[in-house]
Design an enzyme around this catalytic site. Sequence first.
Site, PDB file in Angstrom:
ATOM      1  N   TYR A  30      15.278 -39.881  -2.569  1.00 29.90           N
ATOM      2  CA  TYR A  30      14.398 -39.799  -3.400  1.00 29.90           C
ATOM      3  C   TYR A  30      12.791 -39.336  -2.873  1.00 29.90           C
ATOM      4  O   TYR A  30      12.409 -38.431  -3.578  1.00 29.90           O
ATOM      5  CB  TYR A  30      13.923 -41.447  -3.755  1.00 29.90           C
TER       6      TYR A  30
ATOM      7  N   LYS B  68      10.549 -35.818  -3.942  1.00 26.48           N
ATOM      8  CA  LYS B  68       9.036 -35.836  -4.001  1.00 26.48           C
ATOM      9  C   LYS B  68       8.657 -34.556  -3.259  1.00 26.48           C
ATOM     10  O   LYS B  68       7.578 -34.031  -3.628  1.00 26.48           O
ATOM     11  CB  LYS B  68       8.479 -37.106  -3.635  1.00 26.48           C
TER      12      LYS B  68
END
Length: 320
Positions: A196, A200
């Site tokens: 994750y 980003k």
Amino acid sequence: MSVRSQTFPPSPTFTETSLPSLSSRVYVITGATSGVGLELAKILYSKGAAVYIAARNAARITSAIGTIKGLFPESTGRLEPLEVDLSDLKSIAPAARLFKAKETRLDGLVLNAGVMMAPEGSKTQQGHDLQIGTNCLGGYLLSRQLEHVLINTVGIAEMDSVRVVWLASTLQNSNVITWDDSKNEPKLEKGPFENYMMTKGGNVLLAHETSTRLGSHGVLSVSVNPGLMKTELQRHMPKPASFVMGLLFKSAKFGAYSELFGLLSPEITFEKNGTYIIPWGRFGCLPEDFKTGLKKADQGGTGTSARFVDWCERETKAYM
């Protein structure tokens, strides 16, 4: 800026009270049915803007629109639904066509939607890892589909006001996209949270590449760490971690102030194109690995940014 400074930032200084009337402006916000996106939509609508609530669930879009209208009954703005599923690349071009059939301008695209800590093995409709597929590929394709409207808006908008906002996070060197040279694609082999965070970091690279591609047309592109907040993004987190986050994190409106700064602050001029924004609306500094990744090999860098956007282009080309 240190991780601590981003975790415990000073109070926001650029808020709804800083804004002029937005009555002529049009914005698209993905993931605007809850959390930060919903809070940003409230602010923009309260100032008279036309705001497209872009999400995959029609019922939730309708509910969000009703909620916002109820809070600001005197607003002269518009709230419009836009059904789009960033985890399904096939849904993006049709959504963009619907938008372009209704609007001739787009002052800002906020790529707020995201998936965090999805169950292991979760995939998009096209078979990509759900997090990188939604957080990076979906946003990239939507931005490409709408970039001509953004460019056309530059001629009628205030200088440096047409922008794309990409959602990042608190960055460390380990968050930069790692590359699988044998497959010529991103390497996602860590745990769900690490992957994750890499997505980003991928959005920081996409913000940079978009600033390079569209900057000459007058469109600005920035990445924003919205900050640590209590939102639905944590729905897949283990319950103990989610509980602690609920105690320590701020409300979603604070994250909306971070996005608002990236979208509308007059401090962001052409010279700041491609910049990284930190909570709750300040200029941040990228870690060294990111700075190196933004440069091509002949500039002394690794070329990760260019390779990543090339991969995004390859993976989305069939759905353009």
